[in-house]
Scaffold this active site. Sequence first.
Site, mmCIF file in Angstrom:
data_model
loop_
_atom_site.group_PDB
_atom_site.id
_atom_site.type_symbol
_atom_site.label_atom_id
_atom_site.label_comp_id
_atom_site.label_asym_id
_atom_site.label_seq_id
_atom_site.Cartn_x
_atom_site.Cartn_y
_atom_site.Cartn_z
ATOM 1 N N LYS A 2 -9.897 2.102 8.557
ATOM 2 C CA LYS A 2 -9.162 3.125 9.232
ATOM 3 C C LYS A 2 -10.201 3.727 10.211
ATOM 4 O O LYS A 2 -9.849 4.359 11.116
ATOM 5 C CB LYS A 2 -8.762 4.319 7.996
ATOM 6 C CG LYS A 2 -7.593 4.134 7.306
ATOM 7 C CD LYS A 2 -6.196 3.880 7.909
ATOM 8 C CE LYS A 2 -5.140 3.543 7.154
ATOM 9 N NZ LYS A 2 -3.919 3.143 7.795
ATOM 10 N N LYS A 38 -1.825 -9.688 7.204
ATOM 11 C CA LYS A 38 -0.688 -9.271 6.328
ATOM 12 C C LYS A 38 0.238 -8.565 7.092
ATOM 13 O O LYS A 38 0.148 -8.075 7.864
ATOM 14 C CB LYS A 38 -1.390 -8.440 5.074
ATOM 15 C CG LYS A 38 -1.957 -7.338 5.429
ATOM 16 C CD LYS A 38 -2.214 -6.064 4.307
ATOM 17 C CE LYS A 38 -2.442 -4.725 4.950
ATOM 18 N NZ LYS A 38 -2.274 -3.670 3.711
ATOM 19 N N LYS A 96 2.890 -1.869 8.124
ATOM 20 C CA LYS A 96 3.931 -1.030 8.734
ATOM 21 C C LYS A 96 3.068 -0.581 9.997
ATOM 22 O O LYS A 96 3.640 -0.108 11.026
ATOM 23 C CB LYS A 96 3.917 0.291 8.002
ATOM 24 C CG LYS A 96 4.952 0.320 6.641
ATOM 25 C CD LYS A 96 4.782 1.413 5.965
ATOM 26 C CE LYS A 96 5.304 0.960 4.429
ATOM 27 N NZ LYS A 96 4.769 2.066 3.508
HETATM 28 P P1 TYM Z 1 1.335 1.033 0.768
HETATM 29 O O1 TYM Z 1 2.127 2.090 0.953
HETATM 30 O O2 TYM Z 1 0.242 0.476 1.805
HETATM 31 O O3 TYM Z 1 2.043 -0.279 -0.017
HETATM 32 C C1 TYM Z 1 2.810 -0.159 -0.990
HETATM 33 C C2 TYM Z 1 2.739 -1.280 -1.959
HETATM 34 O O4 TYM Z 1 2.887 -2.508 -1.227
HETATM 35 C C3 TYM Z 1 1.929 -3.262 -1.306
HETATM 36 N N1 TYM Z 1 1.882 -4.149 0.096
HETATM 37 C C4 TYM Z 1 1.626 -5.864 0.009
HETATM 38 N N2 TYM Z 1 1.706 -6.352 -0.829
HETATM 39 C C5 TYM Z 1 1.527 -7.731 -0.581
HETATM 40 N N3 TYM Z 1 1.544 -8.334 0.760
HETATM 41 C C6 TYM Z 1 1.585 -7.375 1.884
HETATM 42 N N4 TYM Z 1 1.528 -7.431 3.190
HETATM 43 C C7 TYM Z 1 1.813 -5.838 1.561
HETATM 44 N N5 TYM Z 1 1.840 -4.721 2.312
HETATM 45 C C8 TYM Z 1 1.792 -3.688 1.147
HETATM 46 C C9 TYM Z 1 0.647 -2.662 -1.631
HETATM 47 O O5 TYM Z 1 -0.190 -3.341 -2.128
HETATM 48 C C10 TYM Z 1 1.025 -1.763 -2.454
HETATM 49 O O6 TYM Z 1 1.216 -1.935 -3.706
HETATM 50 N N6 TYM Z 1 -2.283 3.337 -1.593
HETATM 51 C C11 TYM Z 1 -1.274 2.764 -1.849
HETATM 52 C C12 TYM Z 1 -0.023 3.795 -2.499
HETATM 53 C C13 TYM Z 1 -0.616 4.303 -3.620
HETATM 54 C C14 TYM Z 1 -0.679 3.788 -4.918
HETATM 55 C C15 TYM Z 1 -1.182 4.794 -5.902
HETATM 56 C C16 TYM Z 1 -0.152 2.565 -5.409
HETATM 57 C C17 TYM Z 1 -0.913 5.666 -3.805
HETATM 58 N N7 TYM Z 1 -1.128 5.913 -4.999
HETATM 59 C C18 TYM Z 1 -1.304 4.700 -7.045
HETATM 60 C C19 TYM Z 1 -0.633 2.327 -6.934
HETATM 61 C C20 TYM Z 1 -1.118 3.398 -7.740
HETATM 62 C C21 TYM Z 1 -0.630 2.150 -0.363
HETATM 63 O O7 TYM Z 1 -0.952 3.087 0.596
HETATM 64 O O8 TYM Z 1 0.333 1.188 -0.518
#
Ligand code: TYM
Length: 331
Positions: free
Chosen positions: A111, A194, A197
Site C-alpha cells: 500500500k 492475482k 479489485k
Molecule cells: P479482500 O476484501 O481483499 O478479499 C476478500 C477475500 O477474498 C480473497 N481473495 C482472493 N483469494 C484468492 N485469489 C485472489 N485473487 C483473491 N483476491 C481476494 C481474500 O484472500 C479474502 O479472503 N482483509 C480482508 C478482509 C477482512 C477479513 C477480516 C478476512 C477483514 N477482516 C477478518 C478474514 C477475517 C481483505 O481485505 O479481503
Amino acid sequence: METVVSGIRSTGKLHLGNFYGAVKNFVQMQNEYNCYFFIADYHSLTTHPNPEDLHGHVKQVLVEYLAAGIDPEKATIYVQSDVPEIAELYLYLNMNAYLGELERSTSFKDKVRSQPDNVNAGLLTYPVLMAADILIHRAIKVPVGKDQEQHLEMSRTFANRFNRLYHTDYFPEPFAFNFTKNLIKVPGLDGKGKMGKSEGEANAVYLSDEPEVIRKKVMRSLSDGGPTHENQQKPEPIQNLFDLMKIVSSADTYNHFDTQYNQCSIRYGDFKKQLAEDMIIATAPIREKINEIAKDETYLRQVARFGAIKARESASKTILEVRKIIGFKSF
Ligand code: TYM
C-alpha cells in the site's frame, strides 16, 4: 461447534478471486460450523470512499453473499460497523501491536507503494483490526485466500501476546482455512499476479459480469505467440490462464488443452473461448440471483438487522470478559 469468522472489504463487486478464495468456502462451512461472515466496511475507510458510495458498496457485498448461497438462517451475516465492540477490541489490541512488525507486513508495504499520498495509521494497523474481527468471536478457523496468510499469522501473534500479558488463555489461535489442502490464489487476466479489485477492470472477472463482458475480457487477456517446442514451461500469462481453467473447468477440459499445449497444437482462440464459457457457466446462477436479491430492500434490511443482533450478542460477551481481564471495573 467450532467458530468461523471471515469478511470481505466493501470496496466493490466480488470477483472470481473472492469467490474461489473465500466465499465458496463460506457456503460450505455454514453447514458444519458456527459461522460469522461480515462486510468489512471499517476496513474500506483506509482508501477514503465517498460517503455517498459507502452504503451502496456494503449493499453490493451483502447481495452477493446471499446470491452466492450464504444462508442467514445458518450463518450470521452482518456489517462490521454495526458491531462497535470490534472497534473497542481493536483499540485494546493496538496497545499491544508494535510499529516494527506492522511496518514489515507485506500488505502495508504494497500500500505504501500503491498509495504513497495516503499512508494513514489505519493502513498500518489494518492487521490489528482484522485480528479484532476474528478474536471478537474467539474464532479458530478463517476461510481466506492465500494473500491473507500473513494477516492470520499476525492475528495469532496478537492473540498470544494478549494471553501472555494478562496471564490468560482467553483467546484461541485462529488459522487460515480452506477445504482443499492449500489456500488459493486466483490469478488475474493481465498476465501478472492475482485477480484483484485494484488492478483495473480488465484484470478481474466479476460475479455480476454479463456473459458478453466475460467473453470480451477473456478473449483480450494477455497471451503470446504460442509454444515453440514440446513440453516447454508455460510463461506466466499462459500459466495463469491454465490456472484459471483448472478452477472453473472440468479436469477433462483442462487436460485436453494442456496436452495440446505440450504438443504445440494449441489454438489460443479455442482455449480462451472454452475458458470464458466455463466461467459463464460457473457464475450464471449467482449473477441471476444478484439481480433478483438486489431489488428486495426489505429482505436485505431484515438480514442485516438480524445479523447485527446475533453478532453483537457474541461480541458483547467477549468485550465484557476482555474488560474484566484488562482490569476495568465500573464504579
Ligand atoms: P479482500 O476484501 O481483499 O478479499 C476478500 C477475500 O477474498 C480473497 N481473495 C482472493 N483469494 C484468492 N485469489 C485472489 N485473487 C483473491 N483476491 C481476494 C481474500 O484472500 C479474502 O479472503 N482483509 C480482508 C478482509 C477482512 C477479513 C477480516 C478476512 C477483514 N477482516 C477478518 C478474514 C477475517 C481483505 O481485505 O479481503
